[in-house]
Design a protein around this motif. Structure first.
Motif, PDB file in Angstrom:
ATOM      1  N   GLU A   3       0.819  -1.217   0.000  1.00 12.66           N
ATOM      2  CA  GLU A   3       0.000   0.000   0.000  1.00 12.66           C
ATOM      3  C   GLU A   3       0.850   1.263   0.000  1.00 12.66           C
ATOM      4  N   GLU A   4       1.909   1.271   0.800  1.00 13.14           N
ATOM      5  CA  GLU A   4       2.764   2.464   0.873  1.00 13.14           C
ATOM      6  C   GLU A   4       3.467   2.725  -0.451  1.00 13.14           C
ATOM      7  N   GLN A   5       3.901   1.647  -1.116  1.00 19.29           N
ATOM      8  CA  GLN A   5       4.532   1.803  -2.433  1.00 19.29           C
ATOM      9  C   GLN A   5       3.556   2.422  -3.431  1.00 19.29           C
ATOM     10  N   LEU A   6       2.324   1.917  -3.444  1.00 22.26           N
ATOM     11  CA  LEU A   6       1.319   2.448  -4.359  1.00 22.26           C
ATOM     12  C   LEU A   6       1.038   3.919  -4.080  1.00 22.26           C
ATOM     13  N   ALA A   7       0.932   4.260  -2.799  1.00 25.04           N
ATOM     14  CA  ALA A   7       0.673   5.655  -2.435  1.00 25.04           C
ATOM     15  C   ALA A   7       1.787   6.561  -2.935  1.00 25.04           C
ATOM     16  N   ASP A   8       3.031   6.118  -2.791  1.00 24.67           N
ATOM     17  CA  ASP A   8       4.169   6.921  -3.258  1.00 24.67           C
ATOM     18  C   ASP A   8       4.132   7.096  -4.773  1.00 24.67           C
ATOM     19  N   LYS A  41      -5.433   7.505  -0.187  1.00 28.94           N
ATOM     20  CA  LYS A  41      -6.792   6.973  -0.296  1.00 28.94           C
ATOM     21  C   LYS A  41      -6.902   6.017  -1.480  1.00 28.94           C
ATOM     22  N   LEU A  42      -6.305   6.382  -2.598  1.00 28.76           N
ATOM     23  CA  LEU A  42      -6.350   5.526  -3.788  1.00 28.76           C
ATOM     24  C   LEU A  42      -5.667   4.192  -3.507  1.00 28.76           C
ATOM     25  N   ALA A  43      -4.521   4.247  -2.846  1.00 30.91           N
ATOM     26  CA  ALA A  43      -3.788   3.026  -2.529  1.00 30.91           C
ATOM     27  C   ALA A  43      -4.606   2.114  -1.612  1.00 30.91           C
ATOM     28  N   VAL A  79      -5.844  -1.794  -2.474  1.00 32.41           N
ATOM     29  CA  VAL A  79      -5.480  -2.915  -1.603  1.00 32.41           C
ATOM     30  C   VAL A  79      -6.727  -3.609  -1.063  1.00 32.41           C
ATOM     31  N   HIS A  80      -7.748  -2.835  -0.718  1.00 31.47           N
ATOM     32  CA  HIS A  80      -8.997  -3.413  -0.219  1.00 31.47           C
ATOM     33  C   HIS A  80      -9.670  -4.284  -1.288  1.00 31.47           C
ATOM     34  N   HIS A  81      -9.789  -3.757  -2.492  1.00 37.75           N
ATOM     35  CA  HIS A  81     -10.518  -4.466  -3.547  1.00 37.75           C
ATOM     36  C   HIS A  81      -9.755  -5.689  -4.063  1.00 37.75           C
TER      37      HIS A  81
END
Length: 297
Positions: free
Chosen positions: A138-143, A156-158, A162-164
């Motif tokens: 998740e942190e990688q995606l957020a970055d 929020k997007l990350a 991850v949830h879906h």
């Protein structure tokens, strides 16, 4: 079909100063810039071009002065050494994604088509958009969304992704877009363009490759040689601008007691060159283009 090259005359005018010289087009694509460069060269001149996309090889030019190299431009220096080249007179880079890559729906670059999450410029590499979306933390995606897409809601997007993906793998561009169907209609085009840009940059390591190419271009250019770069978004342009200014991508160069520092390039023009309105009207890709030219000191 490949796009009409942006800033064609202006870029080649800046690049070619010696008809007998050796030049490099590091983003061959449809060959538009390369064909124009060859028009300016004498029988003694040489042009080497790079493209990592196998599709671009179909546009090879039948000219004894021309050599097309199927490589990412981050391997510029070593690839040219195979041909015994250590110095050249000029390097041209027209960055970004070609219209051909956008138009090939199966490649997954376009926000307009439902396709597998791919976005690889080099289809032989292992990392693709599906792996980024489904395997990254998740942190990688957020970055990625924050730094490469310049999206304020990156965290929020990350979290949403991850949830879906815990419920079901996210496999297509449409799967990804459906996660964010709460975005107001009037904001969707820009929003998804930023999301796709962020993922694409990560998949292809575009900014790292650009940095490596710029450093190598400086090393192989002869004194007085020209580096011409056309960029299409602020992330690219910022790197190019800083490198041409002081040879660095971040931080500040060391200065002497008078505040001066050693320059690597002299700028041909103080401000970036942008397309005229007529070109923008004919070619939408030109709307965001900026061209900068440095002369090696």
């Amino acid at each position: 079909m490949y796009h009409n090259p942006v800033l064609l005359k202006q870029s080649v005018d800046d690049l070619v100063t010696n008809p007998d010289g050796i030049y490099v087009d590091v983003t061959f694509g449809g060959g538009g810039h390369s064909k124009e460069i060859l028009k300016r060269l004498s029988e003694k001149g040489k042009l080497f071009a790079f493209d990592q996309d196998l599709d671009a090889l179909k546009n090879n030019i039948d000219d004894s002065r021309f050599t097309l190299i199927n490589q990412n431009f981050r391997f510029l220096e070593n690839s040219l050494m195979v041909y015994g080249l250590k110095q050249v007179d000029g390097v041209l880079a027209d960055l970004g994604v070609s219209s051909h890559q956008f138009d090939e729906a199966a490649r997954g670059f376009s926000t307009r088509s439902d396709a597998p999450l791919d976005m690889r410029m080099n289809v032989q590499q292992l990392l693709d958009a599906k792996k980024v979306i489904n395997d990254y933390e998740e942190e990688q995606l957020a970055d990625i969304f924050y730094y490469y897409g310049e999206l304020r809601e990156a965290r929020k997007l990350a979290r949403e992704i991850v949830h879906h993906r815990k419920l079901k793998p996210i496999e297509t561009t449409e799967d990804l877009k459906k996660l964010f169907n709460y975005i107001p209609q009037f904001k969707q085009n820009k929003f998804f363009a930023q999301v796709f840009q962020a993922i694409r940059i990560e998949v292809n390591q575009e900014l790292e490759a650009l940095k490596e190419m710029l450093v190598q271009a400086y090393r192989i250019l002869k004194p007085g040689g020209r580096l011409v770069v056309i960029s299409y978004h602020s992330l690219e342009d910022r790197l190019v601008k800083r490198f041409l200014k002081n040879g660095m991508f971040e931080g500040e160069p060391e200065r002497d007691i008078y505040g001066n520092y050693s320059k690597t390039f002299e700028l041909l023009k103080n401000k970036a060159v942008i397309p005229e309105k007529e070109e923008i009207d004919e070619n939408s890709r030109a709307r965001s283009a900026k061209m900068r030219t440095g002369i090696k000191i």
